[in-house]
Structure formats: C-alpha cells, structure tokens
Design an enzyme around this catalytic site. Structure first.
Site, PDB file in Angstrom:
ATOM      1  N   CYS A  76       0.849  -1.195   0.000  1.00 15.57           N
ATOM      2  CA  CYS A  76       0.000   0.000   0.000  1.00 15.57           C
ATOM      3  C   CYS A  76       0.892   1.256   0.000  1.00 15.57           C
ATOM      4  O   CYS A  76       1.629   1.466  -0.950  1.00 15.57           O
ATOM      5  CB  CYS A  76      -0.985  -0.043   1.168  1.00 15.57           C
ATOM      6  SG  CYS A  76      -2.337   1.151   1.010  1.00 15.57           S
ATOM      7  N   HIS A 178      -3.747  -4.986  -0.182  1.00 16.20           N
ATOM      8  CA  HIS A 178      -3.309  -5.509   1.113  1.00 16.20           C
ATOM      9  C   HIS A 178      -3.322  -7.038   1.087  1.00 16.20           C
ATOM     10  O   HIS A 178      -4.386  -7.642   1.270  1.00 16.20           O
ATOM     11  CB  HIS A 178      -4.231  -5.011   2.225  1.00 16.20           C
ATOM     12  CG  HIS A 178      -4.078  -3.561   2.525  1.00 16.20           C
ATOM     13  ND1 HIS A 178      -3.154  -3.079   3.414  1.00 16.20           N
ATOM     14  CD2 HIS A 178      -4.734  -2.478   2.039  1.00 16.20           C
ATOM     15  CE1 HIS A 178      -3.242  -1.761   3.481  1.00 16.20           C
ATOM     16  NE2 HIS A 178      -4.188  -1.365   2.643  1.00 16.20           N
ATOM     17  N   GLU A 180      -2.350  -9.016   3.333  1.00 18.38           N
ATOM     18  CA  GLU A 180      -2.711  -9.516   4.664  1.00 18.38           C
ATOM     19  C   GLU A 180      -4.222  -9.512   4.890  1.00 18.38           C
ATOM     20  O   GLU A 180      -4.717 -10.135   5.840  1.00 18.38           O
ATOM     21  CB  GLU A 180      -2.001  -8.696   5.750  1.00 18.38           C
ATOM     22  CG  GLU A 180      -2.561  -7.325   6.017  1.00 18.38           C
ATOM     23  CD  GLU A 180      -2.153  -6.256   5.009  1.00 18.38           C
ATOM     24  OE1 GLU A 180      -2.498  -5.087   5.238  1.00 18.38           O
ATOM     25  OE2 GLU A 180      -1.486  -6.585   4.000  1.00 18.38           O
TER      26      GLU A 180
END
Length: 197
Positions: A76, A178, A180
């Site tokens: 990001c 992202h 994650e």
C-alpha cells in the site's frame, strides 16, 4: 519494518499463520540479519515518509536492498513511497527506488477512496504471482496510485480507469492492495515473495 505506522501487526499475523518466523523491528542488526524486508503502510505518503525518516535507518535499508539485493516488498503506502515524489497533501520526496510519481486516481465518476475487493490483470510474469491463476481476490483501500514506466508494472486494476496495482524492479516489489487482508490469494503472494533469494 517497524516505523510506528502501518498494519505491521496484521502482516506479522499473516506470516505466523503461514508458518514463517518474522520480527517487527527497526534495529540495524535485525535488518542486516533478515532474509527479506516487508514495509507495510497505511495513511498518507507524506506522513509515512516523515515517520520512516524518524524511525528507520533508511541508509542501511538502502544498502541492504539496493546494493546487497535483499528482497523487499512494499505494501500500500509502503509501495507508494518507492516512487520519487508523492502529491498527497502537497509535494513530498519519496525513496526514489523506482522512477515515477504517486498521484490521485484520475477517476471522474466513481467515489474515492477505492475500497474493497477488486481484480488485478497480469501484465508480465513474476515470481510474486506464481500459481495465482485467478487474480480477483485482492483487498484495496486507496485514493492514490503510482504512475511509472510500464516496464515496472506487474499488474493493473480497473476502477473506472486502469491503475498500477503492483510493481517490480529487480529485487524490489510493491503491491497497492493488502495481501494480509486478501485471504488465500494474499497468503500465496506472500509465500511466493519469501521464496525469492
């Protein structure tokens, strides 16, 4: 890389989930002793650069990444700061590792920020996307994008316009989304990154 910002905890949790030993740190010895470096990020370009300059040994990280070719992944805003300049809330200097600028997404009708699940279209093969045949499960939260030479662009994502959603220059990688928060697709991407030596 811990600079007092970004979702370092979420990335660390993902690494633990897939069985990877990791460390949240900004200590020079830990950075030198690591096999891979990950720079998460949330928030604005300028504030991220300010916090990084205050909390990270930037010169040492550049030595490890640029000269020693240690694999590096920016997430990001951690990807955006790889550019030369960012234009979020004024003009700010970036790390300059990848030629280009970070500017507001040039949409005319859709709202910003661009938040939620979106696809990515692969422009060129990269180890980062090995085994990922469906690139439709990435989670985004961004109003700005990197504008760089097409030779560095791995994937593009459409949000009224096509924008750069991942980049690579040698051992330096960046993803606008992202991983994650991107479930199995994100887990596979991180595993792929960790195979790079």
């Amino acid at each position: 890389l811990d600079y007092g910002s970004g979702n370092v905890g979420s990335v660390n949790n993902l690494l633990a989930f897939i069985g990877i030993e990791s460390l949240i740190s900004n200590k020079p010895d830990d950075i030198k002793g690591s096999t891979h470096l990950i720079l998460p990020g949330v928030g604005s370009f300028g504030s991220a650069m300010e916090k990084m300059s205050e909390n990270l040994p930037i010169n040492l990280i550049e030595e490890e990444v640029i000269h020693n070719k240690k694999p590096f992944l920016g997430i990001c805003v951690g990807m955006q700061v790889l550019a030369e300049k960012g234009f979020e809330h004024g003009e700010h200097e970036g790390l300059g590792w990848i030629p280009g600028t970070v500017e507001k997404l040039r949409v005319k009708t859709l709202p910003l920020p661009h938040i939620g699940w979106n696809n990515a279209t692969l422009n060129k093969n990269s180890v980062l996307f090995n085994g990922l045949h469906e690139l439709n499960d990435f989670y985004f939260a961004n109003s700005y994008s990197m504008y760089t030479d097409s030779s560095y662009v791995l994937t593009e994502t459409n949000y009224e316009i096509d924008f750069c959603s991942s980049i690579q220059k040698d051992n330096i990688f960046g993803v606008q989304f992202h991983p994650e928060k991107s479930q199995k697709t994100g887990q596979k991407l991180i595993q792929n990154f960790l195979t790079i030596s």
